[in-house]
Write an enzyme that holds these catalytic residues in place. Structure first.
Site, short mmCIF file in Angstrom:
data_model
loop_
_atom_site.label_atom_id
_atom_site.label_comp_id
_atom_site.label_asym_id
_atom_site.label_seq_id
_atom_site.Cartn_x
_atom_site.Cartn_y
_atom_site.Cartn_z
N VAL A 63 0.81 -1.22 0.00
CA VAL A 63 0.00 0.00 0.00
C VAL A 63 0.84 1.27 0.00
CG1 VAL A 63 -2.05 -1.08 1.05
CG2 VAL A 63 -0.34 0.03 2.53
N SER A 141 -7.79 3.97 15.66
CA SER A 141 -7.38 3.19 16.85
C SER A 141 -7.64 4.02 18.10
CB SER A 141 -5.89 2.88 16.76
OG SER A 141 -5.38 2.52 18.03
N TYR A 154 2.57 6.00 15.44
CA TYR A 154 1.31 5.27 15.21
C TYR A 154 0.10 6.14 15.58
CZ TYR A 154 -2.02 1.34 15.61
OH TYR A 154 -3.08 0.49 15.47
N ALA A 155 0.16 6.79 16.76
CA ALA A 155 -0.98 7.62 17.20
C ALA A 155 -1.20 8.77 16.22
CB ALA A 155 -0.73 8.15 18.61
N ALA A 156 -0.09 9.31 15.69
CA ALA A 156 -0.22 10.41 14.71
C ALA A 156 -0.99 9.93 13.48
CB ALA A 156 1.16 10.92 14.31
N LYS A 158 -3.08 7.39 13.26
CA LYS A 158 -4.46 6.98 13.55
C LYS A 158 -5.35 8.18 13.86
CE LYS A 158 -3.80 2.65 12.73
NZ LYS A 158 -4.46 2.00 11.60
N1 CAA Z 1 2.23 4.17 30.84
C1 CAA Z 1 3.06 4.90 31.62
N2 CAA Z 1 4.40 4.77 31.62
C2 CAA Z 1 4.91 3.83 30.80
C3 CAA Z 1 4.11 3.04 29.96
C4 CAA Z 1 2.72 3.23 30.01
N3 CAA Z 1 1.87 2.54 29.24
N4 CAA Z 1 4.92 2.22 29.25
C5 CAA Z 1 6.17 2.49 29.61
N5 CAA Z 1 6.17 3.46 30.58
C6 CAA Z 1 7.32 4.03 31.27
C7 CAA Z 1 8.17 2.94 31.93
O1 CAA Z 1 7.65 2.61 33.20
C8 CAA Z 1 9.52 3.59 32.00
O2 CAA Z 1 9.55 4.52 33.09
P1 CAA Z 1 10.93 4.89 33.83
O3 CAA Z 1 11.83 5.49 32.79
O4 CAA Z 1 10.48 5.86 34.88
O5 CAA Z 1 11.44 3.58 34.36
C9 CAA Z 1 9.58 4.41 30.72
O6 CAA Z 1 8.21 4.62 30.34
C10 CAA Z 1 10.32 3.67 29.62
O7 CAA Z 1 9.69 2.39 29.43
P2 CAA Z 1 10.50 1.08 28.96
O8 CAA Z 1 11.55 0.76 29.99
O9 CAA Z 1 9.54 0.01 28.61
O10 CAA Z 1 11.25 1.67 27.67
P3 CAA Z 1 11.71 0.92 26.38
O11 CAA Z 1 12.42 1.94 25.58
O12 CAA Z 1 12.39 -0.36 26.69
O13 CAA Z 1 10.33 0.50 25.64
C11 CAA Z 1 8.23 0.84 24.55
C12 CAA Z 1 9.37 1.49 25.32
C13 CAA Z 1 8.76 0.32 23.21
C14 CAA Z 1 7.22 1.95 24.27
C15 CAA Z 1 7.60 -0.35 25.34
O14 CAA Z 1 7.29 0.10 26.63
C16 CAA Z 1 6.34 -0.84 24.66
O15 CAA Z 1 6.40 -1.58 23.68
N6 CAA Z 1 5.18 -0.45 25.20
C17 CAA Z 1 3.88 -0.81 24.59
C18 CAA Z 1 3.41 0.27 23.64
C19 CAA Z 1 2.00 -0.07 23.22
O16 CAA Z 1 1.06 0.04 24.00
N7 CAA Z 1 1.82 -0.46 21.95
C20 CAA Z 1 0.55 -0.87 21.42
C21 CAA Z 1 0.77 -1.89 20.31
S1 CAA Z 1 -0.76 -2.62 19.72
C22 CAA Z 1 -1.45 -1.39 18.84
O17 CAA Z 1 -0.87 -0.38 18.55
C23 CAA Z 1 -2.86 -1.58 18.40
C24 CAA Z 1 -3.66 -0.41 18.74
O18 CAA Z 1 -4.08 0.32 17.84
C25 CAA Z 1 -4.02 -0.15 20.12
P1 NAI Z 2 -1.93 -7.62 11.81
O1 NAI Z 2 -0.48 -7.29 11.99
O2 NAI Z 2 -2.47 -8.88 12.32
O3 NAI Z 2 -2.31 -7.51 10.25
C1 NAI Z 2 -1.90 -6.44 9.46
C2 NAI Z 2 -1.83 -6.90 8.01
O4 NAI Z 2 -1.44 -5.77 7.23
C3 NAI Z 2 -0.79 -8.00 7.78
O5 NAI Z 2 -1.36 -9.07 7.05
C4 NAI Z 2 0.28 -7.29 6.96
O6 NAI Z 2 0.95 -8.13 6.03
C5 NAI Z 2 -0.52 -6.20 6.25
N1 NAI Z 2 0.35 -5.12 5.81
C6 NAI Z 2 1.33 -4.50 6.52
N2 NAI Z 2 1.98 -3.61 5.76
C7 NAI Z 2 1.40 -3.66 4.54
C8 NAI Z 2 1.63 -2.97 3.32
N3 NAI Z 2 2.62 -2.09 3.19
N4 NAI Z 2 0.85 -3.27 2.26
C9 NAI Z 2 -0.14 -4.19 2.37
N5 NAI Z 2 -0.40 -4.88 3.49
C10 NAI Z 2 0.36 -4.61 4.57
O7 NAI Z 2 -2.68 -6.35 12.43
P2 NAI Z 2 -4.17 -6.18 12.99
O8 NAI Z 2 -4.09 -6.14 14.45
O9 NAI Z 2 -5.08 -7.10 12.32
O10 NAI Z 2 -4.46 -4.68 12.51
C11 NAI Z 2 -5.33 -4.35 11.46
C12 NAI Z 2 -5.62 -2.87 11.54
O11 NAI Z 2 -6.26 -2.57 12.77
C13 NAI Z 2 -4.36 -1.98 11.51
O12 NAI Z 2 -4.64 -0.81 10.78
C14 NAI Z 2 -4.15 -1.64 12.97
O13 NAI Z 2 -3.43 -0.46 13.11
C15 NAI Z 2 -5.57 -1.52 13.45
N6 NAI Z 2 -5.76 -1.68 14.87
C16 NAI Z 2 -5.37 -2.82 15.49
C17 NAI Z 2 -5.57 -2.95 16.85
C18 NAI Z 2 -5.14 -4.16 17.62
O14 NAI Z 2 -5.14 -4.09 18.87
N7 NAI Z 2 -4.79 -5.26 16.99
C19 NAI Z 2 -6.21 -1.87 17.63
C20 NAI Z 2 -6.56 -0.72 16.86
C21 NAI Z 2 -6.35 -0.63 15.52
#
Ligand code: CAA
Ligand code: NAI
Length: 246
Positions: A63, A141, A154-156, A158
């Site tokens: 994409v 998201s 990511y937040a930017a 979404k």
């Molecule tokens: N809230 C508050 N504080 C937090 C926090 C949280 N959720 N997460 C981390 N912190 C704090 C830690 O406690 C730590 O504090 P100190 O410096 O005071 O010790 C500080 O932030 C740094 O944290 P880490 O030691 O974990 O730092 P890192 O550099 O090793 O990793 C990170 C940072 C990559 C962000 C890791 O914490 C991480 O992966 N967190 C999860 C992020 C997340 O929620 N991602 C969602 C993915 S799924 C998705 O995106 C789908 C969707 O749409 C929702």
């Molecule tokens: P996933 O990682 O299971 O699936 C994502 C799919 O997108 C994969 O099959 C991957 O190959 C495909 N993809 C990635 N880059 C691509 C590219 N350049 N071109 C074409 N395809 C590509 O992820 P999930 O969880 O199913 O997420 C789907 C959507 O929902 C995403 O937009 C994600 O940001 C959103 N979302 C997910 C949440 C969650 O907690 N899983 C929460 C909120 C939003």
């Protein structure tokens, strides 16, 4: 059959939420185009669903690349004459705290989650405008609505999805096209498997419904917005997050 005779293209349809949506849309009678970067997974999904008599076809796509997007959309329109529904579901994460996030991490997520949605929508809309009908569903998201630690990039993207959704709803409403977004909460897919388990547990504990979403919970919201039941809804961001924050 809520999507009988409709052609629906679902980006990121080879995994997680997209995969669940492919199944739900096919069950409702749609011809479903699985458009995904992951060819191995895509062809497997296609084979499995064809065995179940679902009308699906896999098209490899990146994409982020306009040429790839334009090629796939031209091929689909050539074969099926139309695309009625576009679900911009493909997305990635590449998390880091602001202090540590590299320019590459920032750009990579912007490219897929933001530019990818622009690329696909721009390529699909001329055919929707020509037929005076279309449904576009974007994926935001909870991170875009409320922000989330470690997700500057990511937040930017979404949050930007919300702005694009409302803009396109205003531009395309008079052409018969509905544009909406779903903002999922944390959902059990490969995307959340990368999260530290402590953070994921904390997120689950603050959900009012006290569980993460299943991919089908989100797929059902896509289906509703793609169906005629949602024909008077446009520019809306439907939060499907179990009441994680209010
Ligand atoms: N809230 C508050 N504080 C937090 C926090 C949280 N959720 N997460 C981390 N912190 C704090 C830690 O406690 C730590 O504090 P100190 O410096 O005071 O010790 C500080 O932030 C740094 O944290 P880490 O030691 O974990 O730092 P890192 O550099 O090793 O990793 C990170 C940072 C990559 C962000 C890791 O914490 C991480 O992966 N967190 C999860 C992020 C997340 O929620 N991602 C969602 C993915 S799924 C998705 O995106 C789908 C969707 O749409 C929702
Ligand atoms: P996933 O990682 O299971 O699936 C994502 C799919 O997108 C994969 O099959 C991957 O190959 C495909 N993809 C990635 N880059 C691509 C590219 N350049 N071109 C074409 N395809 C590509 O992820 P999930 O969880 O199913 O997420 C789907 C959507 O929902 C995403 O937009 C994600 O940001 C959103 N979302 C997910 C949440 C969650 O907690 N899983 C929460 C909120 C939003």
């Amino acid at each position: 059959m809520r999507l009988q005779n409709k052609v629906a293209m679902i980006t990121g349809g080879a995994s997680g939420i997209g995969l669940a949506a492919v199944k739900r849309f096919a069950e409702e009678g749609a011809i479903v185009i699985i458009a995904d970067y992951n060819e191995e997974a895509g062809y497997k999904v296609e084979a499995k669903y064809l065995e179940n008599d679902y009308d699906v076809a896999f098209y490899p796509i990146n994409v982020t690349k306009r040429e790839s997007v334009n090629n796939v959309i031209a091929k689909v329109i050539n074969k099926y004459n139309k695309i009625d529904i576009l679900v911009n579901n493909a997305g990635i994460t590449n998390d880091a705290m602001l202090s540590k996030m590299t320019e590459e991490q920032f750009d990579q997520v912007i490219d897929v989650n933001l530019k990818g949605v622009f690329n696909c929508t721009q390529a699909v809309t001329p055919s929707m405008v020509a037929q005076g009908y279309g449904k576009i569903i974007n994926t935001s998201s909870v991170s875009g609505v409320y922000g989330n630690v470690g997700q500057t990039n990511y937040a930017a993207t979404k949050a930007a999805i919300v702005g694009m959704t409302k803009t396109w709803a205003k531009e395309l409403g008079r052409k018969g096209i509905n544009v909406n977004a779903v903002a999922p909460g944390f959902t059990r897919t490969p995307m959340v498997e990368k999260m530290p388990s402590k953070v994921l547990e904390k997120m689950e504990s603050i959900v009012s419904l006290q569980r993460l979403a299943a991919p089908e919970d989100i797929a059902n919201a896509y289906l509703f917005l793609a169906s005629e039941e949602a024909s008077y809804i446009t520019g809306h961001v439907l939060q499907v997050d179990g009441g994680i924050m209010m």
